[in-house]
Enzyme design. Structure first.
Site: not given
Length: 985
Positions: A187, A221-222, A247, A320
Site C-alpha cells: 500500500d 492518497e492516504e 491499490e 497500515h
C-alpha cells in the site's frame, strides 16, 4: 452364486461405499485447488518477459520501503526525487535513441510532469445534515505521458485552455505516499514499481501504445485521496477516458479485481494470465458494506473516467502497520499485480473502438461514453468470465419460467402418491410414494441452524478467533453441518426408508434456489446488484439434477401395472418376482403366494420359435439383468440375490428398476459449479473480512457469512448423504469437537496475526498537557497498555466515544514528543510559540475573520470549529465547481496541506449567526455583536514522521513494550497533534 454376485458389483451404484468414496473424491478434487488458489500466489517467471525487469522492480520496492514516507515527512520528499531519477533513467535510452534515429515515428515520445504548481480547495460533500470537512492541498504528483501512435502530435497542454483531440487516453494510477505507521510495500509500493515497469514496457521497441498512456504517481492518497483530487487540475486529466487504479488494502497474496465501472472496461482484465476477483466486492461498496475508499471514487465519480480497481485485500492485520514491508510480501505478489497491469493496460491502449469516447451525460465530466453494469468473476484463477447484468437478468427470468414448467409437465408417477386403486375392484395398493417428502426441509433447517448457533456462540465467548483461525471456524461449521445432516437423514431413512429421498431432496433444493433466484433477479433489476450471480448457476444445476430424478421414474412400471401385479391379476408372461410388494403394501385379500409369484404356475411351457434366448430374464433401465421365476430348486438363493441387487434394504419394492448410476450425474451437475463459484466467494469474503474486528466491525457478520456459505456448499451433498457410511461423518464429528473446543478457548491473536491498535499523541498548548491514546478492542487493549512502562501507576481513562464501532480509546499522560526538528531545543517543556504560530483578524461588523496559521517542522495543519462555518477560502487556492469547498451544511473542519515546510496558510472564513440563517454580509451590527456570533475552535498542527527513534518517544515505547501480538497503526492524519484554542467575537 458368489461369482454371480461379484459380476453384479457396480462401482457407481447408489450404495454406501460408492456414494461415500465418489462424493468425497469430487469434493476434495475441487476444494483443494480452490484453497491453493486463495493461499498460494502464482510463481514469477524465471526469465524476464520482454520489456520487464523483475529484479529491478524488486530492488525498487526495497528502496521505496526503506522507511515510512507519509506526505508529511522528509522521506516523502526523498521518495519524490528518487522517483524522478528512476523515471529519467528508464526513459533515457528511449530519448537518446530517438535523437539518433531519423525515423522517430517508431519510438514513443515521453513527457514527464513534476506537478509542483497545482492546488485545490474541496470538501467531502457531506451527508444529510452532517457538517463537511474542507481540504486545501498542494500537489507534488509526478505525471508521465507516453504519446500513443494515434495521438495528436501537438503539445496541446502547453496552450492556455488547450484541449486534446482524438480518442481519449488511458490512466494508470498508484500513490507513492505511505501511512505514518507502515512501510507501504503493498500500500502502495508494488503499485508504484508496477508503474515504473509499465513505463519500461511501453517504451520498449515493439510495445508502443496506440492510445496515449498516462502514468500518475500521486502523492497524498492516504490522508484524503488528496493526490487524485488535485490531479483534476492538471490538463492531462481531461485527456484520459479510462483508468486502472493500483491499490493495497492488505499486505500480500494475490492482487484482486474488486471494483469496476462497467462491463466494457472489465473485459480487458481478461487479458491477464491469472485473474482473481469477483463482482461481490464491488457490490459491497455499492451497498455501503465496505466504507474505505480509493482513488477510484475520484476518477470515476468526479472526473467521469471508466476503469478498474486492482488491489491486495489480505491479510488486513498487516495493512497500515510495520509488517507491510518486503519481508512479508514476495516477488510473486509483485508479479501478480504487474502482469495484471500489463495485460489490462495493453488491452486498453490497443483498443480502437469508440466505446470510451461517447458523449457524457454530465457535461462536467470527460466524454467517456456510457457503459453497462456487469457481472464478472474468475474461475480457478485461470479463466475470467464477464457479461452484462442485463444478460444475467434475462437468463434468470427465462430459467425461472421454463424450469418449473419442465418439472411440472414431467410425469411424476410414484412421487406424491400414497396408493393406487385397482380398476373394477376398488382395492387400494400402498405405494408409499409420499415417504420422504417432508424430511428434507426439516433436516436442512436443523442442520443450517447449528452453524448459525455456533456463530452466536463464538460471538459471545471468543469473538475474534476468526482473526487468526478462519480455517478452524470453517472446519467446525462444515463438520457440524455434515454430521448432523447425515445423522438425521440416516435416522429418517432407518425408520421410514424411501427410494424417493433423492428425488424429494432435489425438489426441495429446486424450490429453495428458485425463491433465492427470484429475489436476486429483483435486486439485479432494481438495484443493479450482481453479487448473487452464482444463484443462476446454482439454480440451473438444481433444476437439471431434479429433472433427472423425475426422468428416472420412467424406468418404473406404471402404477396400475404394479398394482395389478401385486394382486396377481397380470398375465404370467408379463410378471416378475422383482416387482413384489411387501405384505404391508397390500390392502387387498389376495393370497401371499398369488401376489408374490403370480406367474409360477405357467412358466415351464415348451419353447417355441419366438421364445427369447434369455428365457426367464429381463433387462432394467439401469442395465441390470434379473432372472425370471425359475425352478424351485434355486428359489431361495435367487430371492436373496434379488434383495441385494434390486431394492435397497427396506425401500419400496417397486424401486428395483430405478437406475443406480444417475446419482453420479446429478452430483456432477450440481456440486462442481457450486464448489467453484460459491467456494471461491466464501474464501474471498472471509479472507478479506476475517480481520475486520480490529477495526471495530462486528465479527458476527463474518461468522454468519461462514454459516450461510457452509449451507450453500453442503446442500449438494444432502440428497446423497443418507447413503454415506459412518466413517467420514464420525471423523467429522471428532473434528467438530476438537475445533469447537479450540475456537472457544484459544487466544485469537498471534505475532503473525496481530491485533491492530491505533496511536495518537495530543499536546494541548494551552495548558501543557500531553496525552497518549491507544484505540482498540477490550480487554486486549488494557493488556497492551499495562505492559507500557510510562502508563504504569497512572489513571488510565477509557471511553467509547470513537467513530469505530466497538473500539475503545484509552489515554494516559505520555512521554513528551521531540518533533520540532534538528537544531531546536528538546521539547521537555511545552512552549506554545515553538509549536504553532497563528493570528486571527476579525472583520469589524461582520461574521468574517482571517486566520493565519503555521507549524514548526510540518506541512500539515487544520482548523476545527465548535460549530460549522458557512464558507472558507484559502489564499492562492484554485476552486473547482465539480468539487465545491462548502455546502449548506457548513464546514466544521478545514485541513491544510502544503508542499512547503513550515508554510503559512491564510484562511478567510465567514459564519452564520445561527444554523437557520443564510449568509448575509449586511447583517446589523447589533446581531454581529451578539453572543451567538461568537465562533470558537482550535488551531491544530500535525507531525507524522516517525523514521528516527526518539522523535516520538511515546510511539517508540509502545512499539518496544507492547505484546508481540499487538500492531500499531495511526489513529488520525498525524501521529502527534498540537492544538491552541481560540475564540472569535
Amino acid at each position: 452364486m458368489a461369482s454371480s454376485r461379484a459380476q453384479r458389483f457396480n462401482p457407481i451404484a447408489f450404495t454406501p461405499w460408492p456414494v461415500t468414496c465418489i462424493t468425497t473424491i469430487v469434493y476434495l478434487a475441487l476444494l483443494i485447488p480452490i484453497l491453493v488458489i486463495n493461499l498460494v500466489v502464482p510463481s514469477a517467471p524465471e526469465t524476464n518477459p520482454k520489456g520487464v525487469n523483475l529484479t529491478e522492480a524488486w530492488r525498487d520496492l526495497q528502496h521505496l520501503t526503506g522507511g515510512f514516507h507519509p506526505y508529511n515527512s522528509r522521506r516523502n520528499d526523498e521518495v519524490h526525487e528518487w522517483l524522478l531519477s528512476r523515471i529519467n533513467s528508464i526513459i533515457r535510452p528511449t530519448v537518446e535513441a530517438g535523437q539518433r534515429s531519423s525515423a522517430t515515428d517508431n519510438l514513443p515520445e515521453v513527457f514527464v510532469f513534476d506537478d509542483n504548481r497545482s492546488n485545490l480547495t474541496y470538501s467531502n460533500g457531506g451527508v444529510g445534515k452532517t457538517s463537511i470537512v474542507g481540504v486545501y492541498f498542494e500537489s507534488t504528483n509526478i505525471i508521465v505521458y507516453i504519446r500513443g501512435s494515434e495521438d495528436d502530435l501537438e503539445n496541446w497542454w502547453e496552450r492556455s485552455n488547450g484541449k486534446p483531440k482524438g480518442k481519449g487516453g488511458v490512466l494508470v494510477n498508484a500513490h507513492y505516499d505511505s501511512v505514518s505507521t507502515g512501510y507501504g510495500a503493498t500500500d502502495d509500493g508494488i503499485g508504484v514499481v508496477s508503474l515504473l515497469q509499465l513505463l519500461r514496457y511501453f517504451t520498449t521497441p515493439g510495445n508502443n501504445p496506440r492510445k496515449g498512456l498516462v502514468l500518475l504517481f500521486n502523492n497524498g492518497e492516504e490522508d484524503y485521496l488528496n493526490g487524485a483530487h488535485v490531479f483534476s487540475q492538471h490538463p492531462l486529466s481531461n485527456f484520459t477516458h479510462t483508468f486502472l487504479n493500483l491499490e493495497g488494502a492488505g499486505a500480500g497474496g494475490r492482487a484482486a479485481l474488486f471494483r469496476t465501472t462497467d462491463t466494457e472496461v472489465t473485459r480487458f482484465y481478461g487479458n491477464t494470465k491469472h485473474p482473481f476477483g469477483s463482482v461481490l466486492a464491488a457490490d459491497g461498496f455499492k451497498m455501503g458494506l465496505l466504507r474505505s475508499q480509493t482513488d477510484y471514487v475520484v476518477f470515476n465519480g468526479i472526473l467521469g473516467l471508466r476503469g478498474l480497481d486492482l488491489a491486495f485485500i489480505a491479510p488486513r492485520s498487516r495493512y497500515h502497520t510495520d509488517q507491510d514491508d518486503t519481508r512479508h510480501t514476495s516477488i510473486d505478489s509483485l508479479w501478480h499485480m504487474l502482469s495484471a497491469s500489463i495485460g489490462t493496460t495493453e488491452g486498453l491502449v490497443s483498443y480502437t473502438g469508440m466505446d470510451f469516447d461517447g458523449k457524457s451525460k454530465d457535461q462536467n465530466k470527460v466524454n467517456s461514453g456510457a457503459g453497462t453494469l456487469g457481472v464478472w468473476f474468475d474461475m480457478f484463477g485461470t479463466a475470467f468470465a464477464v457479461f452484462r447484468l442485463h444478460t444475467l437478468f434475462a437468463i434468470s427470468v427465462a430459467l425461472l419460467v421454463i424450469a418449473p414448467l419442465v418439472i411440472f409437465v414431467t410425469n411424476r408417477m410414484y412421487l406424491f402418491s400414497m396408493s393406487k386403486s385397482l380398476e373394477g375392484t376398488g382395492d387400494q395398493v400402498s405405494l408409499r410414494g409420499l415417504r420422504g417428502f417432508s424430511r428434507t426441509p426439516i433436516i436442512l433447517v436443523t442442520a443450517t441452524t447449528i452453524p448459525i448457533c455456533l456463530a452466536y456462540l463464538l460471538e459471545k465467548v471468543n469473538p475474534y478467533i476468526v482473526h487468526s483461525s478462519q480455517f478452524s471456524v470453517w472446519s467446525m461449521m462444515f463438520s457440524a453441518w455434515i454430521f448432523l445432516a447425515w445423522f438425521l437423514a440416516c435416522a429418517a431413512d432407518f425408520f421410514r426408508p424411501s427410494a424417493l429421498h433423492r428425488a424429494y431432496s432435489y425438489t426441495w433444493i429446486f424450490i429453495a434456489t428458485w425463491i433465492m433466484l427470484v429475489i436476486n433477479t429483483v435486486y439485479a433489476n432494481q438495484k443493479g446488484i450482481a453479487a448473487g450471480y452464482f444463484l443462476l448457476f446454482y439454480f440451473a444445476g438444481a433444476f437439471l439434477a431434479t429433472w433427472i430424478s423425475y426422468l428416472e421414474l420412467f424406468a418404473l412400471p406404471r402404477k396400475g401395472d404394479f398394482a395389478r401385479q401385486t394382486t396377481g391379476r397380470r398375465p404370467s408372461s408379463l410378471s416378475s418376482r422383482l416387482l413384489t410388494s411387501s405384505a404391508d403394501e397390500l390392502r387387498s385379500n389376495a393370497s401371499p403366494s398369488t401376489a408374490e409369484f403370480p406367474g409360477a404356475a405357467g412358466e415351464d411351457t415348451d419353447p417355441t420359435e419366438s421364445t427369447s434366448l434369455l428365457r426367464g430374464q429381463r433387462t432394467t433401465f439401469a442395465n441390470y439383468r434379473t432372472s425370471g421365476p425359475g425352478g424351485a430348486a434355486e428359489e431361495t438363493d435367487e430371492r436373496e440375490d434379488i434383495n441385494k441387487g434390486g431394492t435397497f434394504e427396506h425401500e419400496q419394492s417397486w424401486s428395483w428398476t430405478l437406475p443406480r448410476w444417475t446419482w453420479v450425474l446429478q452430483l456432477l451437475l450440481l456440486a462442481p459449479i457450486v464448489l467453484i463459484l460459491v467456494g471461491q466467494l466464501a474464501l474471498f469474503l472471509t479472507a478479506s473480512m476475517c480481520q475486520v474486528g480490529s477495526d471495530g466491525v462486528s465479527t458476527f457478520v463474518v461468522y454468519l457469512a461462514c454459516a450461510v456459505f457452509t449451507t450453500l456448499l453442503c446442500i449438494p451433498l444432502f440428497p446423497l448423504i443418507h447413503r454415506f457410511t459412518y466413517h467420514i461423518p464420525t471423523f467429522l464429528f471428532l473434528v467438530f469437537i476438537g475445533t469447537l473446543i479450540y475456537n472457544l478457548v484459544a487466544f485469537p491473536f498471534s505475532p503473525a496475526n496481530r491485533l491492530k491498535t491505533f496511536f495518537i499523541q495530543e499536546v494541548d498548548l494551552d495548558n501543557g498537557s500531553n496525552t497518549v491514546s491507544l484505540t482498540g478492542i477490550q480487554p486486549y487493549l488494557t493488556d497492551a497498555i499495562n505492559s507500557i512502562p510510562s502508563a504504569a501507576g497512572q489513571n488510565i481513562t477509557c471511553d467509547k466515544t470513537t467513530p469505530f464501532g466497538k473500539l475503545e480509546r484509552c489515554s494516559w499522560s505520555g512521554l513528551s514528543p521531540n518533533v520540532l526538528g534538528q537544531g531546536r531545543e528538546r521539547d521537555t517543556e511545552i512552549v506554545p510559540d515553538k509549536w504553532i504560530t497563528y493570528n486571527i483578524t476579525k472583520t469589524v461588523g461582520k461574521n468574517k475573520a482571517r486566520i493565519e496559521i503555521s507549524g514548526r517542522n510540518t506541512r500539515a495543519c487544520k482548523l476545527k470549529f465548535d460549530r460549522a462555518v458557512a464558507n472558507f477560502q484559502v489564499s492562492g487556492s484554485a476552486v473547482d465547481h465539480r468539487m465545491p469547498p462548502t455546502s449548506r451544511q457548513g464546514v466544521a473542519e478545514i485541513r491544510l496541506w502544503s508542499r512547503t515546510w513550515e508554510n503559512t496558510w491564510v484562511v478567510d472564513i465567514n459564519w452564520h449567526e445561527s444554523a437557520d440563517e443564510s449568509d448575509d454580509d449586511d447583517d446589523d451590527d447589533e446581531k454581529h455583536d451578539a453572543p451567538q456570533n461568537v465562533l470558537s475552535g482550535k488551531a491544530i498542527c500535525m507531525w507524522s514522521d516517525a523514521n528516527q527513534p526518539g522523535v516520538i518517544p511515546a510511539l517508540d515505547e509502545v512499539r518496544l513494550y507492547a505484546p508481540s501480538w499487538i500492531a500499531i497503526s495511526k489513529a488520525a492524519d498525524g501521529l502527534v497533534e498540537a492544538s491552541h484554542s481560540f475564540t472569535i467575537q
